[in-house]
Motif scaffolding. Structure first.
Motif, PDB file in Angstrom:
ATOM      1  N   GLU A 206     -11.784  -2.623   3.160  1.00 22.07           N
ATOM      2  CA  GLU A 206     -10.541  -3.347   2.929  1.00 22.07           C
ATOM      3  C   GLU A 206      -9.419  -2.854   3.832  1.00 22.07           C
ATOM      4  O   GLU A 206      -8.374  -3.498   3.954  1.00 22.07           O
ATOM      5  N   PHE A 207      -9.623  -1.697   4.477  1.00 26.48           N
ATOM      6  CA  PHE A 207      -8.618  -1.197   5.405  1.00 26.48           C
ATOM      7  C   PHE A 207      -8.612  -1.982   6.715  1.00 26.48           C
ATOM      8  O   PHE A 207      -7.611  -1.969   7.431  1.00 26.48           O
TER       9      PHE A 207
ATOM     10  N   SER B 215     -10.615   5.734   7.662  1.00 24.44           N
ATOM     11  CA  SER B 215     -11.000   5.491   6.269  1.00 24.44           C
ATOM     12  C   SER B 215     -11.678   4.149   6.074  1.00 24.44           C
ATOM     13  O   SER B 215     -12.208   3.885   4.988  1.00 24.44           O
TER      14      SER B 215
ATOM     15  N   TYR C 202       0.831  -1.196   0.000  1.00 23.28           N
ATOM     16  CA  TYR C 202       0.000   0.000   0.000  1.00 23.28           C
ATOM     17  C   TYR C 202       0.874   1.257   0.000  1.00 23.28           C
ATOM     18  O   TYR C 202       1.700   1.464   0.895  1.00 23.28           O
TER      19      TYR C 202
ATOM     20  N   ALA D 251     -15.469   3.912   4.907  1.00 22.68           N
ATOM     21  CA  ALA D 251     -15.753   4.047   3.475  1.00 22.68           C
ATOM     22  C   ALA D 251     -15.149   2.911   2.673  1.00 22.68           C
ATOM     23  O   ALA D 251     -15.692   2.531   1.624  1.00 22.68           O
ATOM     24  N   ASN D 252     -14.049   2.345   3.150  1.00 22.79           N
ATOM     25  CA  ASN D 252     -13.375   1.258   2.432  1.00 22.79           C
ATOM     26  C   ASN D 252     -13.062   0.142   3.418  1.00 22.79           C
ATOM     27  O   ASN D 252     -12.039   0.185   4.109  1.00 22.79           O
TER      28      ASN D 252
ATOM     29  N   TRP E 136      -5.972   5.194   8.884  1.00 20.30           N
ATOM     30  CA  TRP E 136      -6.520   4.042   8.159  1.00 20.30           C
ATOM     31  C   TRP E 136      -7.852   3.597   8.748  1.00 20.30           C
ATOM     32  O   TRP E 136      -8.790   3.278   8.018  1.00 20.30           O
TER      33      TRP E 136
END
Length: 313
Positions: A276-277, A270, A97, A273-274, A267
């Motif tokens: 996958e974090f 966030s 990342y 919203a995502n 992270w």
């Protein structure tokens, strides 16, 4: 003429009170009750300790198992299942990342905590040694101000430190985090206690008679004798700086300068919203615990000795 019956050992002669040479024994039922009470107390204490140990270790166990899961299993509550081992993919995601930004944060935390704790330990030990071994005007008043600094929360000092950093043009640099952590009033207080308990005045006087300077006396004799206290202050400060969040939040805006605490927080913010974090946050948090474990395991011998000696003194 009748002969009186002899009383059995531990029993009183009828009609005569018990004496010092014939102590009255507790009944068997009472002794059994005492043993039962001690056994019950021991079991209760062990149960409480077991519950406390489980309570303390459960977050770590959850972190270890959750680091092996993907986002679906973490959000679905399947952390303790044996399905979906995904640790390798989580580590790969951390490394890939933004070009390995996580490990840049890891290096930053090691610099902040390692260099800051080492410098703070030297400053604290030197100051505690001076407060203990030297006599100078206003010493106790100055030490009272140090103790007053112990009472001030670190968050209350963040804004003044930020304004000083603005004046010195060190905002958004490594120095903005490193310089404030070099001073720890509680470390100075501990160091004075350790100095009084570990360093005999006779050893210092002998070194001075042999012609050693004051700096040589401190560096070659005082610092070596107070090493358990040095390690104790180092561990306390290393843990505090490693977990420090508010000071970097105020001082830093460049992501490349973030420590782990601030980077993982971003992270996690966030992750709503995502999703996958979430695996990266959990896996990164697990790796962030390792330096603290290594530090305490490798230095615990000095740490335990230091705490014991300081408490006895």
């Amino acid at each position: 003429m009748t002969t009186p019956l002899l009383a059995a050992p531990g029993e009183d002669t009828p009609g005569e009170p018990a004496t010092a040479t014939t102590p009255r024994r507790a009944p068997v039922a009472t002794r059994k009750g005492r043993r039962s009470g001690r056994w019950t107390s021991r079991v209760a204490v062990n149960v409480v300790l077991l519950v406390a140990a489980v309570y303390a270790l459960f977050p770590l166990v959850w972190l270890v198992t959750a680091a092996t899961k993907d986002a679906g299993n973490i959000l679905g509550g399947n952390v303790f299942s044996f399905e979906g081992f995904n640790l390798g993919d989580n580590l790969s995601a951390l490394a890939d990342y933004e070009g390995g930004l996580y490990f840049r944060w890891y290096l930053n935390s090691l610099i902040y905590a390692g260099v800051g704790a080492l410098g703070c330990s030297l400053v604290s030990v030197a100051a505690g040694y001076a407060f203990d071994k030297y006599v100078f005007k206003g010493k106790e008043k100055l030490f009272a101000m140090v103790l007053l600094g112990v009472l001030l929360p670190s968050t209350a000092l963040s804004l003044p430190l930020y304004l000083l950093a603005v004046k010195t043009h060190t905002v958004n640099t490594y120095w903005a985090v490193l310089i404030p952590v070099l001073v720890n009033p509680f470390g100075v207080y501990l160091s004075r206690i350790f100095s009084a308990g570990y360093i005999p005045n006779e050893a210092l006087e002998a070194a001075r008679i042999d012609g050693a300077s004051e700096m040589r006396v401190f560096w070659s004799i005082g610092l070596r004798m107070i090493m358990p206290g040095f390690v104790t202050v180092f561990l306390f400060q290393f843990t505090a700086v490693w977990n420090n969040f508010f000071l970097p939040l105020v001082m830093l805006s460049d992501k490349k300068l973030y420590p782990l605490s601030l980077g993982l927080y971003n992270w996690h913010s966030s992750a709503n919203a995502n999703p996958e974090f979430y695996p990266m946050v959990v896996t990164g948090s697990l790796l962030a615990v390792l330096p603290l474990i290594i530090a305490f395991v490798t230095l615990q011998r000095h740490w335990k000795a230091g705490l014991t000696a300081g408490g006895v003194k």
